[in-house]
Design a protein around this motif. Structure first.
Motif, PDB file in Angstrom:
ATOM      1  N   GLY A  50       0.130  -4.054 -14.670  1.00 22.00           N
ATOM      2  CA  GLY A  50      -0.441  -4.422 -14.832  1.00 22.00           C
ATOM      3  C   GLY A  50      -2.315  -5.103 -13.639  1.00 22.00           C
ATOM      4  N   LEU A  51      -2.192  -4.148 -12.835  1.00 20.12           N
ATOM      5  CA  LEU A  51      -3.493  -4.004 -12.445  1.00 20.12           C
ATOM      6  C   LEU A  51      -4.568  -3.990 -13.512  1.00 20.12           C
ATOM      7  N   ARG A  52      -5.274  -4.387 -12.825  1.00 18.63           N
ATOM      8  CA  ARG A  52      -6.765  -5.024 -13.165  1.00 18.63           C
ATOM      9  C   ARG A  52      -7.808  -4.601 -12.359  1.00 18.63           C
ATOM     10  N   GLY A  53      -8.726  -4.437 -12.873  1.00 15.84           N
ATOM     11  CA  GLY A  53     -10.022  -3.534 -12.296  1.00 15.84           C
ATOM     12  C   GLY A  53     -10.443  -5.118 -11.282  1.00 15.84           C
ATOM     13  N   ARG A  54     -10.473  -4.192  -9.302  1.00 15.60           N
ATOM     14  CA  ARG A  54     -11.134  -5.256  -8.727  1.00 15.60           C
ATOM     15  C   ARG A  54     -12.750  -5.012  -8.564  1.00 15.60           C
ATOM     16  N   GLY A  55     -13.876  -4.999  -9.521  1.00 17.16           N
ATOM     17  CA  GLY A  55     -14.613  -4.604  -9.566  1.00 17.16           C
ATOM     18  C   GLY A  55     -16.322  -6.330  -9.868  1.00 17.16           C
ATOM     19  N   GLY A 220       5.873   1.339  -7.494  1.00 13.31           N
ATOM     20  CA  GLY A 220       6.677   1.068  -8.890  1.00 13.31           C
ATOM     21  C   GLY A 220       5.908  -0.568  -9.515  1.00 13.31           C
ATOM     22  N   ILE A 221       5.677  -0.472 -11.095  1.00 14.63           N
ATOM     23  CA  ILE A 221       5.880  -1.469 -11.266  1.00 14.63           C
ATOM     24  C   ILE A 221       6.483  -2.995 -11.145  1.00 14.63           C
ATOM     25  N   ASP A 222       7.910  -3.335 -10.501  1.00 14.56           N
ATOM     26  CA  ASP A 222       8.289  -3.886 -10.686  1.00 14.56           C
ATOM     27  C   ASP A 222       7.902  -5.142  -9.034  1.00 14.56           C
ATOM     28  N   TRP A 223       7.860  -3.768  -7.898  1.00 12.39           N
ATOM     29  CA  TRP A 223       7.250  -3.453  -6.379  1.00 12.39           C
ATOM     30  C   TRP A 223       5.860  -4.963  -6.909  1.00 12.39           C
ATOM     31  N   PHE A 224       5.320  -3.934  -7.720  1.00  7.67           N
ATOM     32  CA  PHE A 224       3.679  -4.542  -7.947  1.00  7.67           C
ATOM     33  C   PHE A 224       3.584  -6.089  -8.160  1.00  7.67           C
ATOM     34  N   LYS A 225       4.219  -6.094  -9.732  1.00  2.00           N
ATOM     35  CA  LYS A 225       4.317  -7.426 -10.318  1.00  2.00           C
ATOM     36  C   LYS A 225       5.429  -8.293  -9.212  1.00  2.00           C
ATOM     37  N   SER A 226       5.976  -8.030  -8.358  1.00  2.00           N
ATOM     38  CA  SER A 226       6.473  -8.961  -7.547  1.00  2.00           C
ATOM     39  C   SER A 226       5.535  -9.955  -6.284  1.00  2.00           C
ATOM     40  N   MET A 227       3.975  -9.132  -6.671  1.00  2.00           N
ATOM     41  CA  MET A 227       2.488 -10.121  -5.343  1.00  2.00           C
ATOM     42  C   MET A 227       1.945 -10.887  -6.817  1.00  2.00           C
ATOM     43  N   GLY A 228       1.150 -11.734  -6.748  1.00  2.00           N
ATOM     44  CA  GLY A 228       0.610 -12.446  -7.666  1.00  2.00           C
ATOM     45  C   GLY A 228       0.969 -13.123  -8.657  1.00  2.00           C
ATOM     46  N   GLY A 234       0.068  -8.194  -8.545  1.00  2.00           N
ATOM     47  CA  GLY A 234      -0.919  -7.696  -7.346  1.00  2.00           C
ATOM     48  C   GLY A 234      -1.416  -8.448  -5.810  1.00  2.00           C
ATOM     49  N   PHE A 235      -1.464  -7.729  -5.586  1.00  2.00           N
ATOM     50  CA  PHE A 235      -2.432  -7.765  -3.768  1.00  2.00           C
ATOM     51  C   PHE A 235      -3.786  -7.506  -3.766  1.00  2.00           C
ATOM     52  N   THR A 236      -5.158  -8.200  -3.143  1.00  2.00           N
ATOM     53  CA  THR A 236      -5.750  -7.954  -3.145  1.00  2.00           C
ATOM     54  C   THR A 236      -7.214  -8.244  -2.140  1.00  2.00           C
ATOM     55  N   LEU A 237      -7.803  -7.563  -2.540  1.00  2.00           N
ATOM     56  CA  LEU A 237      -8.717  -7.750  -0.547  1.00  2.00           C
ATOM     57  C   LEU A 237      -9.856  -9.030  -0.578  1.00  2.00           C
ATOM     58  N   TYR A 238      -9.619 -10.067  -0.318  1.00  2.00           N
ATOM     59  CA  TYR A 238     -10.443 -11.294  -0.254  1.00  2.00           C
ATOM     60  C   TYR A 238     -11.493 -11.056   1.226  1.00  2.00           C
ATOM     61  N   SER A 239     -12.959 -11.394   0.876  1.00  2.00           N
ATOM     62  CA  SER A 239     -13.497 -11.136   1.612  1.00  2.00           C
ATOM     63  C   SER A 239     -14.282 -12.774   2.956  1.00  2.00           C
ATOM     64  N   TYR A 250      -9.337  -9.957   4.139  1.00  2.00           N
ATOM     65  CA  TYR A 250      -7.666 -11.285   3.891  1.00  2.00           C
ATOM     66  C   TYR A 250      -7.001  -9.655   3.131  1.00  2.00           C
ATOM     67  N   GLU A 251      -6.610  -9.342   3.388  1.00  2.00           N
ATOM     68  CA  GLU A 251      -5.115  -8.205   1.787  1.00  2.00           C
ATOM     69  C   GLU A 251      -4.263  -9.594   1.575  1.00  2.00           C
ATOM     70  N   ALA A 252      -4.072 -10.166   0.252  1.00  2.00           N
ATOM     71  CA  ALA A 252      -3.184 -11.087   0.249  1.00  2.00           C
ATOM     72  C   ALA A 252      -3.281 -11.270  -1.167  1.00  2.00           C
ATOM     73  N   PRO A 253      -1.711 -11.360  -2.199  1.00  2.00           N
ATOM     74  CA  PRO A 253      -1.842 -11.654  -3.477  1.00  2.00           C
ATOM     75  C   PRO A 253      -2.867 -12.271  -3.953  1.00  2.00           C
ATOM     76  N   LEU A 254      -3.209 -12.061  -5.489  1.00  2.00           N
ATOM     77  CA  LEU A 254      -3.897 -13.041  -6.044  1.00  2.00           C
ATOM     78  C   LEU A 254      -3.415 -14.236  -6.347  1.00  2.00           C
TER      79      LEU A 254
END
Length: 430
Positions: A50-55, A220-228, A234-239, A250-254
């Protein structure tokens, strides 16, 4: 709410940008795991994560990869290319540059994995030429990767310096620039997946998107989907920047809210209160204090009429004149318009003229409606998304602060020009 440091976990290490520093924390282990998979399985893994583009647009990364024709590499077959968009230049957006400075090898590793997945033998990182320290750091990391044997055995990676044009952040304009032509958006279709760089199948991804791939492969998939959230995992960078006590990454879950991020950042600067903010840089419709508890993910931002964009949270307190702030952004878009299409080229010019009249006290009430009319003529009607980015803050600011616009009709800006610390330095230089 707790932070989820993944990309930023070791940014404060003294040697975080070196190969040794990166490998000390498991660097390039994801590459080994990826190479043990077939390219098709690797694309499926990223798609299922489920990784989505971060741009900005949030398009599913694995799905984008799957658009690349996966035929053989025999005679007559076109080569495939991976292009990483590191042309970060929108006002407020400031996540990719610190990422590349602190941990360039995670981008290199992600690029090799992505290139293997789409069966590309050549990859490019397109960086703004002005950020020379970042350029040198990336070149150093690429040289280390070649020396260690990660590059050169199936994938070659080139760091390309642009010449400083915001329009080159648009993927097809970037491709034209990379080919040595003037950076201007292309007509689509054909899309880059069919005819991109050198008219060959090409994937264009943002820096953070590619840098997130090694973590997805390792965790792995389950680990990534455990966030957001379900649709924005997943996780992402908030500026956070502007009138905030502790600005930074600040790197936090979506799905985290601005209220939660402000608590981590010490809140709005002492003695002041939030007036308005942008969720994803200057091109996204601005929001107000009533949106503090809206989850910062793609779906919920759309529900309140904005966009998550690049997660560039610019915080403005009550000392800021919203008209003046939007005027600065409008001047930026007028300057950076490539001039290819009439709505953007002419529209941004006239928007800037009207804002000048507003601030000088020479505007009429009809000018406020004229701002809306011109913005409507640009939004959704320009050749690329630059026009939408220019119109969005105008439309949203008039929606939320129409009275402040009307207050400018009698004598100009009612705010002290030097009250906002965000713009005082620029005024002093003008």
């Amino acid at each position: 709410m707790t932070l989820t440091p993944v990309l930023s976990a070791h940014w404060d290490d003294a040697d975080s940008w070196t190969l040794d520093g990166y490998r000390r924390h498991g660097g390039y282990q994801a590459l080994q795991a990826a190479l043990a998979m077939t390219p098709d399985d690797l694309i499926a893994l990223v798609k299922d994560s489920g990784l989505r583009g971060r741009g900005g647009a949030g398009f599913p990364t694995g799905q984008k990869w799957s658009f690349i024709p996966q035929g053989g590499d025999g005679p007559g077959a076109k080569p495939k290319y991976l292009v990483i968009n590191a042309d970060e230049s929108e006002p407020g957006t400031c996540k990719d540059i610190p990422l590349m400075m602190a941990n360039p090898h995670v981008l290199v590793e992600g690029a090799i994995i992505a290139a293997y997945a789409i069966r590309a033998k050549h990859a490019f990182i397109y960086v703004r030429g002005e950020v020379v320290p970042v350029l040198r750091r990336l070149q150093g990391a690429v040289a280390e990767a070649y020396e260690a044997g990660y590059l050169g055995n199936g994938v070659d990676l080139v760091v390309h310096a642009g010449a400083g044009a915001y329009i080159c952040g648009e993927e097809t304009a970037l491709l034209d620039s990379l080919e040595g032509r003037r950076g201007q958006p292309r007509l689509r279709p054909p899309f880059p997946a069919v005819a991109g760089l050198y008219a060959c199948p090409t994937v264009v991804n943002n820096v953070e998107s590619i840098a997130s791939v090694p973590a997805v492969v390792r965790g792995g998939i389950d680990w990534f989907k455990s966030m957001g959230s379900e649709k924005s995992p997943g996780f992402t960078l908030y500026s956070l920047s502007g009138h905030v006590t502790t600005p930074g990454q600040y790197e936090a879950p979506l799905g985290v809210t601005l209220r939660e991020l402000l608590e981590l950042a010490g809140g709005v600067r002492a003695g002041h209160e939030l007036k308005f903010w942008t969720p994803g840089g200057s091109s996204t419709p601005l929001l107000t204090a009533e949106h503090l508890d809206v989850p910062l993910d793609y779906e919920n931002m759309a529900k309140v009429g904005s966009m998550l964009g690049t997660k560039a949270l610019q915080i403005f307190d009550e000392t800021t004149c919203v008209v003046r702030a939007v005027r600065r952004w409008t001047q930026f878009y007028a300057h950076e318009s490539c001039g290819k299409c009439t709505p953007c080229r002419e529209g941004t010019y006239w928007l800037a003229q009207i804002y000048a009249r507003l601030e000088e006290g020479n505007a009429a009430e009809a000018d406020v409606q004229k701002l809306l009319d011109i913005s409507d003529s640009i939004f959704g009607k320009s050749f690329c998304a630059l026009g939408d980015g220019a119109a969005s803050p105008i439309l949203s600011s008039i929606k939320h602060f129409r009275d402040e616009y009307l207050a400018h009709l009698d004598g100009g800006c009612p705010f002290d020009p030097h009250a906002s610390t965000l713009f005082a330095a620029e005024e002093a230089m003008a």
